[in-house]
Design a protein around this motif. Structure first.
Motif, mmCIF file in Angstrom:
data_model
loop_
_atom_site.group_PDB
_atom_site.id
_atom_site.type_symbol
_atom_site.label_atom_id
_atom_site.label_comp_id
_atom_site.label_asym_id
_atom_site.label_seq_id
_atom_site.Cartn_x
_atom_site.Cartn_y
_atom_site.Cartn_z
ATOM 1 N N VAL A 64 1.094 -1.345 0.457
ATOM 2 C CA VAL A 64 0.025 0.223 0.330
ATOM 3 C C VAL A 64 0.737 0.808 -0.267
ATOM 4 N N ALA A 65 0.334 2.341 -0.147
ATOM 5 C CA ALA A 65 1.042 3.656 -0.026
ATOM 6 C C ALA A 65 1.385 3.938 1.397
ATOM 7 N N ARG A 66 2.584 4.742 1.270
ATOM 8 C CA ARG A 66 3.040 5.285 3.047
ATOM 9 C C ARG A 66 1.802 5.851 3.445
ATOM 10 N N SER A 67 0.997 6.365 3.197
ATOM 11 C CA SER A 67 0.293 7.668 3.035
ATOM 12 C C SER A 67 -1.347 6.221 4.027
ATOM 13 N N THR A 68 -0.908 5.300 3.590
ATOM 14 C CA THR A 68 -2.093 4.786 3.651
ATOM 15 C C THR A 68 -1.780 3.962 4.993
ATOM 16 N N ALA A 69 -0.879 3.505 5.171
ATOM 17 C CA ALA A 69 -0.082 2.590 6.050
ATOM 18 C C ALA A 69 0.306 3.566 7.404
ATOM 19 N N ALA A 70 0.043 4.830 7.594
ATOM 20 C CA ALA A 70 -0.356 5.905 8.031
ATOM 21 C C ALA A 70 -1.358 5.950 8.834
ATOM 22 N N LEU A 71 -2.362 5.035 8.353
ATOM 23 C CA LEU A 71 -3.710 5.468 8.712
ATOM 24 C C LEU A 71 -3.870 3.898 9.107
ATOM 25 N N ALA A 72 -3.541 3.669 8.657
ATOM 26 C CA ALA A 72 -4.173 1.973 9.333
ATOM 27 C C ALA A 72 -3.435 1.934 10.963
ATOM 28 N N LEU A 73 -2.203 2.646 10.947
ATOM 29 C CA LEU A 73 -1.876 2.085 12.168
ATOM 30 C C LEU A 73 -2.414 3.398 13.088
ATOM 31 N N LYS A 74 -2.918 4.548 12.702
ATOM 32 C CA LYS A 74 -3.613 5.148 13.666
ATOM 33 C C LYS A 74 -4.667 4.857 13.934
ATOM 34 N N GLY A 75 -5.543 3.379 13.076
ATOM 35 C CA GLY A 75 -6.875 3.286 13.400
ATOM 36 C C GLY A 75 -7.861 4.366 13.067
ATOM 37 N N SER A 76 -8.093 4.716 12.050
ATOM 38 C CA SER A 76 -8.345 5.339 10.999
ATOM 39 C C SER A 76 -9.906 4.992 10.643
ATOM 40 N N PRO A 77 -10.960 5.161 10.851
ATOM 41 C CA PRO A 77 -11.850 4.828 10.344
ATOM 42 C C PRO A 77 -12.976 5.248 8.651
ATOM 43 N N ARG A 78 -11.363 5.572 8.029
ATOM 44 C CA ARG A 78 -11.696 5.791 6.686
ATOM 45 C C ARG A 78 -11.208 4.565 5.913
ATOM 46 N N LEU A 79 -10.561 4.112 6.711
ATOM 47 C CA LEU A 79 -9.979 3.095 5.944
ATOM 48 C C LEU A 79 -11.028 1.521 5.314
ATOM 49 N N ARG A 80 -10.722 0.669 5.060
ATOM 50 C CA ARG A 80 -11.352 -1.183 5.235
ATOM 51 C C ARG A 80 -10.886 -1.204 6.117
ATOM 52 N N GLN A 81 -11.460 -1.881 6.910
ATOM 53 C CA GLN A 81 -10.983 -2.809 8.479
ATOM 54 C C GLN A 81 -10.013 -4.222 7.387
ATOM 55 N N GLU A 82 -10.035 -4.687 6.146
ATOM 56 C CA GLU A 82 -8.868 -5.867 6.086
ATOM 57 C C GLU A 82 -8.377 -4.470 5.412
ATOM 58 N N THR A 83 -8.000 -3.773 4.896
ATOM 59 C CA THR A 83 -6.988 -2.530 4.731
ATOM 60 C C THR A 83 -6.369 -2.992 5.466
ATOM 61 N N VAL A 84 -6.545 -2.296 7.480
ATOM 62 C CA VAL A 84 -6.362 -1.989 8.295
ATOM 63 C C VAL A 84 -5.253 -3.727 8.742
ATOM 64 N N ALA A 85 -6.340 -4.245 9.000
ATOM 65 C CA ALA A 85 -5.775 -5.108 9.505
ATOM 66 C C ALA A 85 -4.640 -6.114 7.921
ATOM 67 N N SER A 86 -4.282 -5.698 7.190
ATOM 68 C CA SER A 86 -2.955 -6.565 6.652
ATOM 69 C C SER A 86 -2.096 -5.614 7.146
ATOM 70 N N VAL A 87 -2.526 -4.327 7.061
ATOM 71 C CA VAL A 87 -1.577 -3.389 7.475
ATOM 72 C C VAL A 87 -0.367 -3.657 8.926
ATOM 73 N N ARG A 88 -1.758 -3.652 9.461
ATOM 74 C CA ARG A 88 -1.462 -4.664 11.036
ATOM 75 C C ARG A 88 -0.307 -5.637 11.336
ATOM 76 N N ALA A 89 -1.154 -6.582 10.771
ATOM 77 C CA ALA A 89 -0.257 -7.358 9.955
ATOM 78 C C ALA A 89 0.977 -7.725 9.846
ATOM 79 N N ALA A 90 1.462 -6.960 8.781
ATOM 80 C CA ALA A 90 2.646 -6.353 8.043
ATOM 81 C C ALA A 90 3.688 -5.790 8.974
ATOM 82 N N ALA A 91 3.227 -4.595 9.725
ATOM 83 C CA ALA A 91 4.213 -4.413 10.755
ATOM 84 C C ALA A 91 4.589 -4.996 11.648
ATOM 85 N N GLY A 92 3.044 -6.367 11.926
ATOM 86 C CA GLY A 92 3.728 -7.566 12.801
ATOM 87 C C GLY A 92 4.846 -8.292 12.953
ATOM 88 N N ARG A 93 5.167 -8.479 11.296
ATOM 89 C CA ARG A 93 5.843 -9.629 10.984
ATOM 90 C C ARG A 93 7.516 -8.326 10.549
#
Length: 331
Positions: free
Chosen positions: A18-47
């Protein structure tokens, strides 16, 4: 280790595709993103072992992403339900609540508020400790920290609560309607707006009926309430209006110790309708204050003030409701 140097958000974005801005929003838990996107970014961060730098984000945005929730009695189940209401309302905003318990100590309350100020929380929800004076709100306002009082309040300021006076009067009138004439009020020993208003509601209903009021001061403690009630004479009172459900639970224990039947020998009502009230034996007649609804309303009021500190103060009052069960002998 996969990385000898700290993992950057760019690495997480690349891993998640994903784009850097999308990753930043996902890690902040932004409600603007789909839950699937948030979960994918957080999984990547965990790995990758990425840790979100909230301090840096706070410096960039001027926001901490957290509020302070100060309650007066964390052992009271009412405040657990209120906290759940606050958290549910905050979820969509991406904020979290830091919980502090004053145990009715104004000194501890002052310390907790100062600590929240040092942490630069975005705002505070405050259940004032017993004896708190309105000047505290002026102090918090000078700090530039948005504040909403909850359950207990003052004449001024943003507030969410219930109509304590009306609720207590409602319970008292119900007992009068059942034929009781010797009705005592148990509780309201603390110096708080809640104690004063609930006692006033009882006194109003008694005065309207031409009956003599009797106050039995008691803290919100099952053991203390039980001891007081166990020692009451069999000649009266025949009914007890209790400050809250905790006091009412103690009253039923005290009556059992004295060999008296709740609802038959002495009617008992509570206030709050915590979850245990319906399961208590006998099931407790009480005033439903809507703890979760109050918490939700308080959080939303605070979010308004965080978004625009100049917005006019509002007060949200959740209407009380009489819930009739076995403890008053009418169910």
């Amino acid at each position: 280790m996969r990385h000898a140097t700290p993992v950057r958000i760019e690495d997480v974005a690349r891993e998640a595709g994903v784009a850097r801005s999308t990753a930043a929003l996902a890690l902040k838990g932004s409600p603007r993103l789909r839950q699937e996107t948030v979960a994918s970014v957080r999984a990547a961060a965990g790995r990758l072992g990425y840790v979100y730098d909230r301090l840096a984000a706070r410096l960039r945005s001027g926001r901490s992403g957290a509020i302070g929730l100060v309650v007066c009695e964390i052992t009271n189940p009412f405040y657990a339900e209120l906290t759940a209401g606050v958290q549910a309302a905050l979820e969509s905003s991406g904020l979290v609540a830091f919980l502090a318990n004053t145990e009715e100590s104004r000194e501890r309350q002052q310390l907790m508020l100062e600590r929240f100020r040092e942490q630069r929380v975005d705002g505070v929800l405050l259940v004032p400790a017993a004896g708190t004076r309105p000047a505290l709100l002026d102090t918090v306002a000078r700090w530039g920290m948005p504040c909403v009082t909850v359950v207990r309040g003052f004449r001024a300021g943003a507030h969410a609560g219930t109509d304590h006076r009306a609720g207590s009067a409602m319970a008292t009138r119900h007992l009068i309607g059942l034929g009781h004439r010797h009705i005592a009020y148990l509780g309201a020993a603390a110096d708080s707006s809640t104690s004063r208003q609930r006692l006033a509601g009882y006194a109003l209903a008694m005065r309207e009926a031409g009956l003599a009021a009797r106050h039995l001061p008691c803290l919100s403690d099952i053991g203390e309430a039980a001891s007081i009630v166990a020692g009451l004479p069999r000649s009266g009172p025949t009914a007890l209006v209790c400050f809250n459900d905790t006091v009412a639970f103690g009253a039923t224990v005290g009556l059992a110790r004295a060999g008296r039947a709740v609802g038959r020998d002495v009617a008992v009502t509570g206030f709050d309708d915590v979850r245990a009230a319906a399961q208590w034996h006998p099931a407790l007649t009480t005033i439903r204050a809507g703890a979760a609804a109050i918490g939700d309303a308080a959080a939303r009021l605070l979010l308004e003030r965080i978004a625009d500190p100049a917005t006019p103060t509002r007060r949200v009052i959740v209407a009380p409701e009489l819930v009739i069960r076995s403890s008053c002998g009418a169910a």
